[in-house]
Design a protein around this motif. Structure first.
Motif, PDB file in Angstrom:
ATOM      1  N   TYR A  43      42.329  30.247  33.498  1.00  0.00           N
ATOM      2  CA  TYR A  43      41.811  30.953  34.047  1.00  0.00           C
ATOM      3  C   TYR A  43      40.165  29.924  34.815  1.00  0.00           C
ATOM      4  O   TYR A  43      39.792  30.644  36.724  1.00  0.00           O
ATOM      5  CB  TYR A  43      40.732  31.622  33.058  1.00  0.00           C
ATOM      6  N   GLU A  44      40.287  28.865  34.737  1.00  0.00           N
ATOM      7  CA  GLU A  44      39.279  27.857  35.796  1.00  0.00           C
ATOM      8  C   GLU A  44      39.409  27.217  36.757  1.00  0.00           C
ATOM      9  O   GLU A  44      39.378  27.515  37.952  1.00  0.00           O
ATOM     10  CB  GLU A  44      38.590  26.597  34.975  1.00  0.00           C
TER      11      GLU A  44
ATOM     12  N   GLU B  34      39.551  38.539  38.943  1.00  0.00           N
ATOM     13  CA  GLU B  34      39.460  37.157  39.470  1.00  0.00           C
ATOM     14  C   GLU B  34      40.188  37.100  40.391  1.00  0.00           C
ATOM     15  O   GLU B  34      40.177  36.041  41.043  1.00  0.00           O
ATOM     16  CB  GLU B  34      39.344  36.293  38.764  1.00  0.00           C
TER      17      GLU B  34
ATOM     18  N   LYS C 137      40.062  30.848  39.252  1.00  0.00           N
ATOM     19  CA  LYS C 137      38.986  30.797  39.865  1.00  0.00           C
ATOM     20  C   LYS C 137      38.560  29.572  41.224  1.00  0.00           C
ATOM     21  O   LYS C 137      38.496  29.938  41.977  1.00  0.00           O
ATOM     22  CB  LYS C 137      37.518  30.446  38.900  1.00  0.00           C
TER      23      LYS C 137
ATOM     24  N   LYS D  20      40.604  31.151  44.070  1.00  0.00           N
ATOM     25  CA  LYS D  20      40.346  32.009  44.546  1.00  0.00           C
ATOM     26  C   LYS D  20      39.247  31.572  45.624  1.00  0.00           C
ATOM     27  O   LYS D  20      38.734  32.252  45.828  1.00  0.00           O
ATOM     28  CB  LYS D  20      40.439  33.083  43.814  1.00  0.00           C
ATOM     29  N   GLY D  21      38.700  31.117  45.325  1.00  0.00           N
ATOM     30  CA  GLY D  21      36.808  30.513  45.497  1.00  0.00           C
ATOM     31  C   GLY D  21      37.607  29.521  47.046  1.00  0.00           C
ATOM     32  O   GLY D  21      36.335  29.035  46.521  1.00  0.00           O
TER      33      GLY D  21
END
Lengths: 226, 149
Positions: free
Chosen positions: A99-100, A134, A103, A106-107
């Motif tokens: 998940y991190e 996300e 992120k 996608k960031g």
């Protein structure tokens, strides 16, 4: 480039056949697989190769970021020669979770267009939703099967398709259908039901490393599937 | 023994392993990934699984032997084993892992110890069954046949 050449040839003859074009491109696609389990890495690598993907398998989110050139350090490798078309990552990993990693990808303006698929052995609505929100394309419940990997081609072909809006909503409804809608952090008694992919036995409650946070409590979201 | 007999044995043995729940559908999935170019794929995955499992079982024994058990650590190890057993289709091992995690959650040392014993037992069983299976396949190959059913 072969891609443009093929397109103009088709256009000239029978009109652009989107699906065929996308299939042709997808055959050379390069997938970055991220999983801390050696057994799972071997399996996913084979699943991908047999489905005609090129594969790079790494054992952590950190290594994935290094490979993608996003770890802040100057890599001696030219990023463009290692173009990644899709990232498939395990959710539960020590250090940086999937998940991190999602992120971070996608960031990043350089990487956010790369489709990301998350895999997990835990089939929980809240977790699925977090990932989709996300920006994950899909959420695959482990163990991963050949049919799951074949579906990946759809996410790469998406770049060729005229309309990709609204798919996330449909995907969410699809995934909710087979996932559990309540998540209890309390210990549950294991039943003797056989474990099948269509059911979701909520019999294990991880204490760590992917312990349910308050974000995964049932009150956060309760969606009705149609 | 000739190839035909050996193949019959292989089919019967495989059916038994599935029937008794040692293996599940995921094992079939792995067999589908094996071909002339990757003739030992399943055996290779199994080898990784054996090494991984033995490492984890040792860690579990060490962690549960302590005065103050770190259940988070224990659970993390069991979670790993649950994952790899699921990926190879070792169903009985996976099921014990699920029960084991519940005991971790309840911080029940005795329950955990019982599960560890059961895990060791189930692991030893599936290891010997798989080794017998691979041995049969080798015999078929040696006799000039092809083990794929």
């Amino acid at each position: 480039m072969a891609r443009n050449g093929a397109f103009s040839r088709r256009r000239a003859s029978e009109g652009a056949d989107w699906f065929d074009l996308c299939q042709a491109n997808v055959e050379e696609a390069h997938v970055l697989a991220v999983d801390d389990s050696l057994v799972d890495r071997k399996v996913i690598e084979r699943l991908l190769k047999i489905s005609s993907f090129k594969v790079t398998a790494v054992d952590s989110g950190l290594r994935a970021l290094q490979f993608l050139g996003l770890d802040g350090e100057k890599s001696h490798v030219d990023f463009h020669s290692l173009k990644v078309d899709l990232i498939i990552t395990d959710y539960c990993m020590p250090g940086m979770t999937g998940y991190e990693l999602l992120k971070r990808i996608k960031g990043s303006s350089a990487l956010r267009e790369i489709p990301v698929v998350v895999m997990s052995s835990e089939n929980v609505v809240a977790r699925i939703d977090r990932c989709l929100e996300e920006g994950a394309e899909d959420f695959i419940v482990k163990p991963v099967k050949l049919s799951d990997v074949r579906r990946l081609k759809d996410y790469m072909a998406r770049g060729c398709q005229p309309d990709s809006g609204g798919k996330n909503h449909q995907k969410r409804k699809q995934l909710h259908g087979s996932a559990t809608s309540s998540w209890s952090p309390l210990p549950s008694v294991s039943s003797s039901r056989s474990r099948s992919r269509s059911q979701s036995p909520l019999v294990d409650t991880p204490a760590a490393p992917c312990s349910p946070s308050s974000l995964e409590s049932p009150t956060r979201r309760l969606r009705m599937t149609s | 023994m000739d190839v035909v007999q050996l193949k019959r044995q292989l089919i019967a043995f495989t059916e038994l392993l599935f029937g008794e729940g040692f293996l599940d559908e995921q094992f079939n999935q792995l067999q589908q990934l094996q071909d002339e170019n990757n003739p030992n794929f399943v055996a290779e995955v199994a080898t990784l699984f054996f090494e991984d499992s033995e490492r984890i079982l040792n860690e579990l024994a060490n962690n549960l032997d302590k005065q103050s058990v770190d259940f988070k650590k224990v659970d993390a190890h069991v979670h790993q084993l649950k994952g790899s057993s699921s990926s190879i289709g070792a169903q009985r091992v996976q099921r014990v892992c699920i029960i084991f995690r519940n005991f971790c959650n309840e911080r029940n040392v005795e329950g955990c110890l019982k599960c560890l014993q059961q895990l060791k037992h189930e692991y030893a069983l599936v290891k010997s069954k798989l080794e017998a299976l691979f041995s049969l396949e080798q015999q078929i190959l040696a006799a000039g046949g092809s083990p794929s059913i």
